[in-house]
Design a protein around this motif. Structure first.
Motif, mmCIF file in Angstrom:
data_model
loop_
_atom_site.group_PDB
_atom_site.id
_atom_site.type_symbol
_atom_site.label_atom_id
_atom_site.label_comp_id
_atom_site.label_asym_id
_atom_site.label_seq_id
_atom_site.Cartn_x
_atom_site.Cartn_y
_atom_site.Cartn_z
ATOM 1 N N ASN A 119 16.946 -33.466 15.729
ATOM 2 C CA ASN A 119 17.260 -32.767 16.991
ATOM 3 C C ASN A 119 18.628 -33.194 17.524
ATOM 4 O O ASN A 119 19.430 -32.384 17.967
ATOM 5 N N TYR A 120 18.845 -34.521 17.488
ATOM 6 C CA TYR A 120 20.109 -35.057 18.024
ATOM 7 C C TYR A 120 21.306 -34.492 17.236
ATOM 8 O O TYR A 120 22.305 -34.067 17.802
ATOM 9 N N GLN A 180 15.468 -33.035 25.594
ATOM 10 C CA GLN A 180 15.522 -33.036 24.131
ATOM 11 C C GLN A 180 15.283 -34.447 23.573
ATOM 12 O O GLN A 180 15.404 -34.669 22.375
ATOM 13 N N GLN A 181 14.977 -35.456 24.479
ATOM 14 C CA GLN A 181 14.791 -36.854 24.043
ATOM 15 C C GLN A 181 13.412 -37.031 23.405
ATOM 16 O O GLN A 181 12.447 -37.399 24.060
ATOM 17 N N MET A 198 21.875 -30.788 18.059
ATOM 18 C CA MET A 198 22.474 -30.619 19.389
ATOM 19 C C MET A 198 23.952 -31.010 19.364
ATOM 20 O O MET A 198 24.803 -30.310 19.919
ATOM 21 N N PHE A 199 24.263 -32.135 18.662
ATOM 22 C CA PHE A 199 25.638 -32.643 18.589
ATOM 23 C C PHE A 199 26.539 -31.629 17.887
ATOM 24 O O PHE A 199 27.613 -31.264 18.377
ATOM 25 N N THR A 200 26.065 -31.092 16.748
ATOM 26 C CA THR A 200 26.844 -30.140 15.950
ATOM 27 C C THR A 200 27.091 -28.861 16.729
ATOM 28 O O THR A 200 28.201 -28.338 16.788
ATOM 29 N N SER A 201 26.024 -28.323 17.333
ATOM 30 C CA SER A 201 26.152 -27.055 18.073
ATOM 31 C C SER A 201 27.095 -27.225 19.264
ATOM 32 O O SER A 201 27.909 -26.349 19.553
#
Length: 588
Positions: free
Chosen positions: A570-571, A563-564, A574-577
C-alpha cells in the motif's frame, strides 16, 4: 336502423342490472327482455350497422377510449338467443337449485354471466371486449366452483381460469400491438381488410383457443362439469365457450386474406372436432360426454372460420346453442331424479319414468347428429357440404366425416343406455313439473324450428343442387353409419363382463383431460418455482444482499479513513502514484 335500436340495447343492459338486485323476478324480466330484443331483428335485411358511442373516458395521443356499442347483424342476432337461453336456464335452475341456501345469489351470478357475454357481443373496441372477456372468465370461475366444499370443484374452477389466462395472453398481446400500430376500434380495424403482420392474428387465435377450448387448451371444459348443471348449460351454449369463435367471426375481415392463418384455423378446428368426438365415445359420465361434444362442435365452427365461411360458423353457433342447452338441462333432470347419479351405466328405463325429459333428450340428440329438418341439420349438413366442395386438403374432410360418425355414436350411446332397458339404480322420481318442462319445451321448439325459420327468412330462392347425390347425402350417410355402429356395439357388449379399457380407449379417455402434459407440466412448474423461491431467494439473494452480505460489505471505519495498515504494498503504491501526480503537475 332507426333510433329505437340503441334505446332497446340500453334498456336490456339497465334491466339486467336491475334484475341482479331483485333476482326472484329474473325469469319474468328475461322473458320481457327477450321479446323486446326481437324488435331490431326486423331491420336486419340490408346488413346495416349502427354504433352508439359515449364521450371519451380516457384521451391519449393515439386513441380515444370510450364506451362504444356496435349493433350489426352479428350482435343483434345473438342478443335474443342469449336472452332466450338464459331465460330458460334461469327458470330451470329455480327448480334445480331449490334446496341450495344461496339460490338467489346463484341467479345473480347467472345474470352477471349474461351481462358480461352481452358486453363481448356488443363491444366496438378491444378494451370493452376485454372487460367482457375477463368478466366471463371470472363468472365461470365463481359458478364452476359454486360447491366450493368439494375439492374437485375448486380444482376445476382454477383449471378453467388458468387455461383461459394462457389464451388471454394472446388477446392482451394483440390489443397492445393494435394500440401501437393500428386501431383498437372494431370498425376501423375491419375497414383495413387485411393485416400484414401475423403476430396479432396469432394472438387472436390463442385467445379463441383458450376460451373456445380448442385442442391443446381444452382440458378445462370437461372438468367444468363439476359446477351445477344450469351453469354447464349456460357455459356451453350461448356464453363463454362461443366467445372465442365469436371473436374470430367478428374480426374475420382482418384475417381472411392471410392463408397461413386460415390454414392453422382449419387444421386446429378439424383436429379438435375428431379428437373430442373420439374422446366422448370413451366416457361414461353423461355430462362429460356432452361437454366433449361441445368441444367437437366448436371445432366445426373453427373449421368454418378457417375455410373463410364465418357466416356458416355463426349459423352453427346459433343452432348449436339451443340443442346443447337442452341436452344439459335434460341430463340435469336425470341427475336430480336419480339422486345425483351421473354414470350412464347406472341409468336405464328412464323413458318410462321420465317420458317428457327423455323425448326432449332424443330430439336434442337427433338435432346434434344433424337429422334432416331439425335445426342442427341446416348448419351441420351445410358445413360438411361446403367442406367437401371446397379446395381444401382431403385430410380435413376425412376427419370431419369421421367426427360426424363418432358424434352419432356417442349420442346414440347416451339414448340407448339411459332410456332403454331396466332401471339400474334406485330412482327418486320427481314429477315433471312446469318449472322443468316449460324451459325444455321452449328449447325443444327452438331446436326443431330454428333452422327452418332461418332458411325461410334468409334464403328466398332455393339454390340449385350442382353436386353428386353421394356428396349431398354424405353427412346423412355418416350419421346413419354412426347410429348403426353404436347400436351394434351396444348389442354385442350388453351381456359381456366389464373389462379394462383397451389401449385406444384409454388413450382417448385420458387424452380428453390431456393428462400427461396437463399433470407433468404442472408438477414441473411447481417444482421449479419451489426451487427458485427457496434456493435462489434464500441461498443467493439473502446471503449476497441480505444480513450476511451487509456484514461483509461494512469495513471497519479505520480502513476507510486511513491508509496506515502496515502493508508495504500500500505504501509503495501511494508513494508511486503521488510522485507521478507531482511530476505531471510540474511538467504541465
Amino acid at each position: 336502423m332507426g333510433s329505437i335500436t340503441p334505446t332497446i340495447i340500453m334498456t336490456i343492459f339497465l334491466s339486467l342490472t336491475m334484475s341482479i338486485l331483485k333476482p326472484h323476478n329474473a325469469k319474468k324480466n328475461l322473458m320481457l327482455l327477450f321479446l323486446i330484443s326481437l324488435i331490431p331483428i326486423n331491420q336486419l335485411s340490408n346488413n346495416s350497422e349502427l354504433t352508439l358511442s359515449l364521450t371519451p373516458l380516457i384521451i391519449t395521443p393515439t386513441e380515444n377510449i370510450n364506451i362504444s356499442i356496435n349493433m350489426d347483424t352479428l350482435s343483434l342476432t345473438f342478443i335474443p338467443i342469449t336472452l332466450f337461453i338464459t331465460w330458460s336456464i334461469t327458470e330451470f335452475s329455480s327448480w334445480y337449485m331449490t334446496t341450495d341456501p344461496n339460490n338467489n345469489k346463484f341467479t345473480k351470478y347467472l345474470l352477471l354471466f349474461l351481462i358480461t357475454m352481452l358486453v363481448i357481443i356488443t363491444a366496438n373496441n378491444m378494451y370493452q371486449l376485454f372487460i367482457g372477456w375477463e368478466g366471463v372468465g371470472i363468472m365461470s370461475f365463481l359458478l364452476i366452483g359454486w360447491w366450493h366444499g368439494r375439492q374437485d370443484a375448486n380444482t376445476a374452477a382454477l383449471q378453467a381460469i388458468i387455461y383461459n389466462r394462457i389464451g388471454d395472453i394472446g388477446l392482451i398481446m394483440t390489443t397492445a400491438w393494435l394500440m401501437t400500430s393500428s386501431s383498437i376500434n372494431m370498425q376501423e380495424l375491419t375497414a383495413q381488410h387485411e393485416m400484414i403482420n401475423i403476430l396479432p392474428m396469432m394472438g387472436l387465435l390463442a385467445a379463441a383457443t383458450g376460451k373456445s377450448a380448442q385442442f391443446s387448451l381444452h382440458p378445462w371444459l370437461p372438468s367444468a362439469m363439476e359446477g351445477p348443471t344450469p351453469v354447464s348449460a349456460l357455459l356451453h351454449s350461448s356464453t363463454m365457450v362461443v366467445a372465442g369463435v365469436f371473436l374470430l367471426i367478428r374480426l374475420h375481415p382482418i384475417l381472411h386474406n392471410n392463408s397461413t392463418m386460415m390454414t392453422i384455423c382449419l387444421l386446429l378446428g378439424a383436429t379438435t372436432t375428431a379428437f373430442a368426438a373420439a374422446a366422448a365415445t370413451t366416457h361414461l359420465d353423461i355430462k362429460k360426454i356432452i361437454a366433449l361434444s361441445t368441444t367437437s362442435q366448436l371445432g366445426l365452427m373453427m373449421t368454418m372460420v378457417g375455410l373463410n365461411q364465418p357466416t356458416l360458423a355463426f349459423l352453427h353457433m346459433i343452432t348449436h346453442s339451443f340443442f346443447k342447452a337442452m341436452l344439459f338441462l335434460c341430463s340435469g333432470s336425470y341427475i336430480h331424479n336419480l339422486n345425483n347419479e351421473q354414470d350412464i351405466r347406472m341409468m336405464g328405463g328412464l323413458l318410462k319414468t321420465l317420458p317428457m325429459t327423455s323425448s326432449f333428450l332424443t330430439i336434442a340428440n337427433l338435432s346434434l347428429m344433424g337429422m334432416p329438418f331439425l335445426s342442427g341439420f341446416y348448419s351441420k349438413d351445410t358445413i360438411i357440404e361446403t367442406l367437401i366442395n371446397s379446395h381444401t386438403n382431403s385430410w380435413v374432410i376425412m376427419i370431419t366425416v369421421i367426427a360426424t360418425i363418432l358424434s352419432a355414436c356417442y349420442s346414440t350411446q347416451i339414448m340407448l343406455t339411459t332410456m332403454t332397458g331396466y332401471p339400474r339404480t334406485h330412482h327418486y322420481t320427481h314429477k315433471e313439473t312446469k318449472t322443468i318442462i316449460n324451459p325444455l319445451v321452449r328449447l325443444m321448439l327452438a331446436s326443431i324450428l330454428m333452422g327452418t325459420l332461418t332458411k325461410i327468412s334468409t334464403l328466398q330462392t332455393t339454390t340449385t343442387i350442382t353436386m353428386p347425390k353421394s356428396i349431398k347425402l354424405m353427412a346423412l350417410m355418416a350419421t346413419l353409419m354412426g347410429i348403426i355402429l353404436s347400436k351394434d356395439l351396444s348389442d354385442t357388449t350388453y351381456h359381456m363382463k366389464p373389462k379394462k379399457l383397451n389401449k385406444q380407449n384409454l388413450f382417448f379417455n385420458q387424452l380428453a383431460f390431456f393428462n400427461i402434459p396437463h399433470r407433468a407440466i404442472t408438477m414441473s412448474t411447481l417444482k421449479i418455482s419451489q426451487q427458485m423461491s427457496t434456493e435462489l431467494m434464500d441461498l443467493w439473494a439473502m446471503e449476497n444482499w441480505g444480513p450476511k452480505g451487509l456484514t461483509n460489505t461494512i469495513k471497519p471505519s479505520i480502513h476507510l479513513s486511513t491508509q496506515q495498515k502496515n502493508m508495504i504494498k500500500n505504501y509503495m503504491t501511494m508513494f508511486t502514484s503521488s510522485l507521478m501526480l507531482i511530476l505531471l503537475v510540474i511538467i504541465i
